[in-house]
Design an enzyme around this catalytic site. Structure first.
Site, short mmCIF file in Angstrom:
data_model
loop_
_atom_site.label_atom_id
_atom_site.label_comp_id
_atom_site.label_asym_id
_atom_site.label_seq_id
_atom_site.Cartn_x
_atom_site.Cartn_y
_atom_site.Cartn_z
N CYS A 123 0.81 -1.23 0.00
CA CYS A 123 0.00 0.00 0.00
C CYS A 123 0.84 1.28 0.00
O CYS A 123 0.31 2.37 -0.23
CB CYS A 123 -0.94 -0.02 1.19
SG CYS A 123 -1.92 -1.52 1.25
N HIS A 181 -3.72 6.79 1.77
CA HIS A 181 -4.06 5.45 1.28
C HIS A 181 -5.43 5.08 1.84
O HIS A 181 -5.69 5.22 3.03
CB HIS A 181 -2.99 4.46 1.73
CG HIS A 181 -3.41 3.04 1.62
ND1 HIS A 181 -3.92 2.53 0.44
CD2 HIS A 181 -3.44 2.03 2.52
CE1 HIS A 181 -4.23 1.26 0.64
NE2 HIS A 181 -3.95 0.93 1.89
N ASN A 193 -10.06 -1.09 -0.23
CA ASN A 193 -8.61 -0.87 -0.20
C ASN A 193 -7.99 -1.50 -1.45
O ASN A 193 -7.94 -2.73 -1.56
CB ASN A 193 -8.06 -1.51 1.08
CG ASN A 193 -6.56 -1.40 1.21
OD1 ASN A 193 -5.86 -1.11 0.25
ND2 ASN A 193 -6.05 -1.65 2.40
O1 UT7 Z 1 -3.76 -1.44 3.48
C1 UT7 Z 1 -3.04 -1.88 4.57
C2 UT7 Z 1 -3.42 -1.18 5.76
N1 UT7 Z 1 -4.53 -1.87 6.41
C3 UT7 Z 1 -5.21 -1.22 7.34
O2 UT7 Z 1 -4.96 -0.09 7.57
C4 UT7 Z 1 -6.26 -1.99 8.13
C5 UT7 Z 1 -6.30 -1.43 9.54
N2 UT7 Z 1 -7.27 -2.10 10.38
C6 UT7 Z 1 -8.61 -1.91 10.27
O3 UT7 Z 1 -9.04 -1.21 9.37
C7 UT7 Z 1 -9.52 -2.53 11.28
O4 UT7 Z 1 -8.76 -3.09 12.33
C8 UT7 Z 1 -10.46 -3.64 10.69
C9 UT7 Z 1 -11.49 -3.02 9.79
C10 UT7 Z 1 -9.65 -4.66 9.90
C11 UT7 Z 1 -11.19 -4.38 11.83
O5 UT7 Z 1 -11.93 -3.43 12.58
P1 UT7 Z 1 -11.91 -3.48 14.18
O6 UT7 Z 1 -12.80 -2.42 14.65
O7 UT7 Z 1 -10.46 -3.43 14.60
O8 UT7 Z 1 -12.56 -4.89 14.47
P2 UT7 Z 1 -11.96 -6.10 15.32
O9 UT7 Z 1 -10.90 -6.78 14.53
O10 UT7 Z 1 -11.64 -5.62 16.70
O11 UT7 Z 1 -13.21 -7.05 15.40
C12 UT7 Z 1 -14.34 -6.72 16.24
C13 UT7 Z 1 -15.33 -7.84 16.17
C14 UT7 Z 1 -14.73 -9.21 16.46
O12 UT7 Z 1 -15.68 -9.97 17.15
P3 UT7 Z 1 -15.58 -10.16 18.75
O13 UT7 Z 1 -14.26 -10.80 18.99
O14 UT7 Z 1 -15.66 -8.76 19.31
O15 UT7 Z 1 -16.76 -11.01 19.07
C15 UT7 Z 1 -14.52 -9.81 15.08
O16 UT7 Z 1 -14.57 -11.22 15.10
O17 UT7 Z 1 -15.87 -7.93 14.84
C16 UT7 Z 1 -15.72 -9.26 14.35
N3 UT7 Z 1 -15.50 -9.15 12.90
C17 UT7 Z 1 -16.52 -9.10 12.03
N4 UT7 Z 1 -17.85 -9.14 12.20
C18 UT7 Z 1 -18.62 -9.05 11.10
C19 UT7 Z 1 -14.33 -9.07 12.23
N5 UT7 Z 1 -14.57 -8.97 10.91
C20 UT7 Z 1 -15.92 -8.99 10.77
C21 UT7 Z 1 -16.78 -8.91 9.66
N6 UT7 Z 1 -18.10 -8.93 9.87
N7 UT7 Z 1 -16.31 -8.77 8.38
#
Ligand code: UT7
Length: 339
Positions: free
Chosen positions: A117, A262, A292
């Site tokens: 990225c 990005h 992305n």
């Molecule tokens: O291009 C390279 C750079 N990449 C980035 O910059 C990505 C940076 N990170 C992010 O954008 C975020 O961390 C994400 C969008 C990937 C994830 O968001 P988050 O708010 O950090 O969610 P999380 O990983 O803490 O997940 C929260 C909950 C979890 O469930 P529990 O453990 O709280 O029960 C996940 O299992 O959401 C669940 N979850 C989902 N639920 C529905 C994770 N993915 C999904 C999904 N749909 N697609």
């Protein structure tokens, strides 16, 4: 070879292309345990474009490049160098030569830059160096990625984020300089946070002791990411990088006309803008429509915002890429394109 002299880099023109297949959040929620509500509220993404199986990354990279060539009134033959920022090449030896052939840019040297990225920002700074030394006059910088081919479509934590696309910018030697400052960084100790790892599998275990090289098969695993750690890295490293670039030329944040990051997550765009006290109306965002697109996200957003008439001459654009490596980088650019 020309003597080392300092020339300016002019941003001559831009182009972009995305595949026609559109996959919405609703479509994804039919196949994996997710919802439009979760994806759009956590990321800002509503849909993404996916490359059809009968097209390749070279097709969309070519389309983006042709738009930039046409808008710059250049022929492919005029190009001296093609820098192809991609982490999803057709060929492990590099895809830039395929792009060169597809364009008919027979006079251009070409090579790939692999930095996920951050790839486009890094490629733009590399092109800037070749212009500044007087080595080359016309350089095509392309950022393109097709991560849809590298994500596990059953892994809801990653597959909902990515889409495919390509964007292009032509740099031209000039007496004035549109690249005001830049800063590139790498923290390799955190590379495990976001990767597509290479693995070697042994085809025939019974003959392990007398293996010949051809018995080894190399391949890549699916993309893996520690989303929370990458998020924390982005919202801390990117504002610091932008401030360093502003300090290099002694200007304040309020001189930034556009913040172009990005397109990884709408919440990252907003948090970085908040930290820099940049208002929402200055933040360029098209993540809603494309997700992305890795190395393509910045040049696609730049081209679309310019085409829509929003970017004007004299505007200062702060551009930052960040991602796998971990790598990140900023370019401060002054817009000077005559339409
Ligand atoms: O291009 C390279 C750079 N990449 C980035 O910059 C990505 C940076 N990170 C992010 O954008 C975020 O961390 C994400 C969008 C990937 C994830 O968001 P988050 O708010 O950090 O969610 P999380 O990983 O803490 O997940 C929260 C909950 C979890 O469930 P529990 O453990 O709280 O029960 C996940 O299992 O959401 C669940 N979850 C989902 N639920 C529905 C994770 N993915 C999904 C999904 N749909 N697609």
């Amino acid at each position: 070879m020309k003597a080392l002299a300092h020339y300016g880099t002019h941003i001559l023109s831009t182009g972009s292309s995305v595949p026609s297949i559109c996959v919405t959040n609703h479509m994804l929620s039919d196949t994996i345990d997710t919802s439009d509500e979760w994806i759009s509220s956590r990321t800002g993404i509503t849909e993404r474009r996916i490359l059809p199986s009968n097209q390749s990354i070279i097709d969309i990279a070519t389309e983006a490049s042709v738009e930039a060539l046409n808008k710059g009134f250049l022929k492919a033959y005029d190009l001296d160098l093609i820098l192809f920022a991609t982490s999803t090449p057709n060929d492990l030896f590099g895809s830039a030569s395929q792009l060169q052939t597809s364009l008919g840019a027979t006079q251009a040297a070409s090579f790939d830059i692999t930095a996920a990225c951050s790839g486009f920002v890094i490629a733009l700074t590399v092109g800037h160096q070749f212009i500044q030394t007087g080595m080359y006059r016309n350089i095509l910088v392309v950022g393109a990625d097709t991560l849809s081919q590298w994500v596990d479509w059953s892994d809801r934590t990653t597959c909902i984020l990515f889409g495919d696309g390509a964007g292009a910018v032509i740099l031209q030697r000039s007496s004035t300089n549109d690249i005001l400052s830049f800063k590139l960084n790498t923290n390799g100790s955190e590379s495990h946070q976001l990767r597509i790892s290479c693995h070697t599998s042994v085809k025939n275990h019974a003959t392990q002791e007398i293996l010949y090289p051809q018995k080894l098969q190399h391949g890549y695993q699916y993309l893996t990411m520690n989303g929370k750690e990458v998020y924390k890295f982005a919202v801390s490293a990117v504002p610091a990088s932008i401030v360093k670039c502003l300090n290099q030329i002694n200007i304040d944040t309020d001189k930034i006309t556009w913040l172009l990051l990005h397109q990884a997550n709408q919440r990252i765009l907003e948090t970085v803008a908040d930290k820099l006290k940049i208002t929402d109306d200055k933040v360029i965002s098209n993540i809603k429509f494309y997700g992305n697109t890795s190395a393509a996200s910045i040049p696609i957003a730049l081209n679309e915002t310019f085409n829509s008439g929003h970017i004007c001459n004299g505007d200062i654009i702060a551009i930052s890429g960040f991602g796998a490596g971990l790598t990140w980088g900023t370019i401060l650019m002054k817009w000077n394109i005559i339409q």
